[in-house]
Each structure stands twice: as C-alpha cells, then as structure tokens.
Design a protein around this motif. Sequence first.
Motif, short mmCIF file in Angstrom:
data_model
loop_
_atom_site.label_atom_id
_atom_site.label_comp_id
_atom_site.label_asym_id
_atom_site.label_seq_id
_atom_site.Cartn_x
_atom_site.Cartn_y
_atom_site.Cartn_z
N LYS A 15 0.80 -1.22 0.00
CA LYS A 15 0.00 0.00 0.00
C LYS A 15 0.84 1.27 0.00
N THR A 16 2.01 1.22 0.64
CA THR A 16 2.79 2.44 0.84
C THR A 16 4.02 2.54 -0.03
N GLY A 17 4.49 1.41 -0.57
CA GLY A 17 5.73 1.41 -1.33
C GLY A 17 6.97 1.39 -0.45
N ARG A 18 6.79 1.47 0.88
CA ARG A 18 7.93 1.41 1.78
C ARG A 18 8.42 -0.03 1.89
N ARG A 19 9.70 -0.19 2.12
CA ARG A 19 10.24 -1.54 2.18
C ARG A 19 11.07 -1.83 3.43
N ALA A 20 11.21 -0.86 4.32
CA ALA A 20 12.08 -1.07 5.47
C ALA A 20 11.52 -0.40 6.72
N TYR A 21 11.89 -0.95 7.86
CA TYR A 21 11.49 -0.40 9.16
C TYR A 21 11.92 1.06 9.29
N ARG A 30 15.39 -1.58 -10.16
CA ARG A 30 14.91 -2.04 -11.47
C ARG A 30 13.52 -2.67 -11.35
N ILE A 31 13.28 -3.37 -10.26
CA ILE A 31 11.97 -4.00 -10.06
C ILE A 31 10.87 -2.95 -9.95
N PHE A 32 11.11 -1.93 -9.16
CA PHE A 32 10.04 -0.97 -8.87
C PHE A 32 9.96 0.18 -9.87
N GLU A 33 10.86 0.21 -10.84
CA GLU A 33 10.73 1.26 -11.85
C GLU A 33 9.69 0.88 -12.91
N GLY A 34 9.23 -0.38 -12.90
CA GLY A 34 8.20 -0.79 -13.85
C GLY A 34 6.92 0.00 -13.65
N ARG A 35 6.27 0.39 -14.75
CA ARG A 35 5.09 1.26 -14.64
C ARG A 35 3.80 0.47 -14.54
N SER A 36 3.86 -0.83 -14.76
CA SER A 36 2.66 -1.66 -14.64
C SER A 36 2.94 -2.83 -13.72
N GLY A 37 1.84 -3.45 -13.23
CA GLY A 37 2.01 -4.61 -12.36
C GLY A 37 2.77 -5.72 -13.05
N ALA A 92 10.02 -8.13 -13.69
CA ALA A 92 11.34 -7.71 -13.22
C ALA A 92 11.72 -8.43 -11.93
N LEU A 93 10.74 -8.62 -11.05
CA LEU A 93 11.01 -9.33 -9.79
C LEU A 93 11.58 -10.72 -10.06
N PHE A 94 10.89 -11.50 -10.88
CA PHE A 94 11.33 -12.88 -11.11
C PHE A 94 12.49 -12.97 -12.09
N ASP A 97 3.30 -12.48 -0.14
CA ASP A 97 3.39 -11.13 0.40
C ASP A 97 4.28 -10.25 -0.46
N VAL A 98 5.38 -10.83 -0.97
CA VAL A 98 6.28 -10.08 -1.85
C VAL A 98 5.60 -9.83 -3.20
N VAL A 99 4.91 -10.84 -3.71
CA VAL A 99 4.18 -10.69 -4.97
C VAL A 99 3.17 -9.55 -4.86
N GLN A 100 2.43 -9.51 -3.77
CA GLN A 100 1.44 -8.44 -3.56
C GLN A 100 2.12 -7.09 -3.47
N ALA A 101 3.25 -7.03 -2.77
CA ALA A 101 3.96 -5.76 -2.61
C ALA A 101 4.44 -5.22 -3.95
N VAL A 102 4.86 -6.11 -4.84
CA VAL A 102 5.38 -5.67 -6.14
C VAL A 102 4.24 -5.33 -7.09
#
Length: 295
Positions: free
Chosen positions: A57-63, A191-198, A204-206, A217-222
């Motif tokens: 939801k937030t795009g954040r990835r770290a504490y 590189r993973i998160f620069e993609g403009r579509s799901g 890019a993730l895989f 959970d990672v799939v949903q986040a991406v």
Amino acid sequence: MKRTLPDSRITPGHPDHDRLSAIAAEITARAGGPDRLAADFPAMLRGCIDDVIMTAKTGRRAYEELEKTEKTYIGTRVEIELRALLNLPRSTLDTAILGQDVDIKNTMGSNWMIPTEAVDHPCILVAADEARALCYLGLIVARPEYLTAGQNKDAKKSVSAEGFAHILWLLCAHPYPPNFWRTVDPAAVLRIFEGRSGNARMAALFREVQGRPIGRDVVQAVAQQHDFMRRIRSDKGRGTRDILAREGIALLSGQYDAPLISALGLAPCTGSEFIAHTPMTPQARARVWPDGPLS
C-alpha cells in the motif's frame, strides 16, 4: 540488539530462577513445545513488522522508513499477537501467567523501556534485529537493581548492563525471516520498482530474483494491485508468466509445479510460494516447455 550479551545468571540458586523457569515452562507449553515456539514466534514477529511497513500500500520496504508513531505501534502489535499466539489473558499489566501480572516489552533497538508499574514484576522481553535477521525472547524480573539509574521523561528506565545478565532467554540471537528487500541487491530493487505496470514490475522481480522461493506477500507488494495474483498467471501472452517464458525464464508455482520444481533440483516451495528458473540444458527446457518455448 547488542551483538555481545553476557551469559545468563538465571541458574539454580539465583533468586529469580524458580519464578522465571516456571513462567518459561508455561510459555513453552502454551506455544506447543520448544520447536513450535522457535518456529511460530519468529514468524509472528516478522508479520508484526511487515504489517506496519505495508509495502503493497505504501511502497515502503524497510522499518527505517516508518513514522515514529508507527514504530511505537509495532510494540502494541507484538503485545497483541504474542497474547494470541500463547492464548494469554489481559491483566493489570499486559497479561498474566501462572497468576502473576506480566508486562510485555518490545524493542527494535538494543534495550527496553520498563515503566514504573512493571518494576518488581516479571517482564517478557522481545527484540528484533532487522539488520541481522535475529530475534530474542527473554524473561526478567524488573528489579530496581537490574535497571538504569537514569530514566526518560515518562519515568521509564532501561535494563542496565548488569541487568542483562539476569535475563532468562527462551530464544537468543535466533534466526527469523529476514526483510526480503534487505536480501536483494539495491540496484535490482530499483529495477523491479521502476516498472510502470504490475506485469512489468512482476516480470522484473522474477527476472532479478531467480532460484529462491518468493512468497505471496512479496508478490502483492510488487504488484501493488487488488487482484495481485492475476499478474503472475499466463494471460493470452501478456501475463508475467508469458513475458518471462519468452525470455527463457520459467515461473513455477509451489502449489501446482512441485514435481517439476523437485525434478529441476530447485529449492522446495510451499503452496503459497513461487520460484523463477532459467533452464540451461535442452533436457531441462523440454521438462519446462514440453510443447516448445513461447515465441
């Protein structure tokens, strides 16, 4: 958490030994035994942290990206989830075990803040070390002599250097699931998160992370979409699986492709995990795409 901890002095003859040993035995029994505690407690702690980060939801990835109030709320989540995990009641303090009021304290740092109402009571001490993916679960009787002389503006004190030796550890420097994004090369994350579509982000993730199981959970986040699982399926040549297949990368499901995953010698996946793999031999490619590769 501190990298070097003193040996625990909670041994027979210590004034807190019988009291803390009984509470430790009750916690272990409520967890279903030491093996279940060692498995379920780290998973619970990981969930408490990730549910506040809310990458999808937030795009954040770290504490470290959390607001101060959110970091504080993790302690509340740990208290709630630990009571649920152990089926413990509410009480005057956070809970009660064997008829004793017990406080639950959590830290993502190197110490705990003990309130005045918890002094002379048993405390459950919980800690997560995100950088080293280690967790801690201990017990202490918060005697004044185990606490620092100084206090914060709320009159809370920390466990003193001497006090650390009076902790009975149930889990100490125990591995727990790491923050996934800490285990991926930072350049690959960009590189993973620069993609403009799901689909682009998922591919890019895989593409970037092959040979290791990746959870939902990672799939949903991406994907960052409501129907995030749709991104991972074949979709008339447009889905993530189709995109990767054209690049010679197989995207396999632990639920549906377990025999193939095993045959390829890949890491086992649970039913909710996925793994990407580039088969390098004609025999391996024939196993993955018996009808020939997509074009």
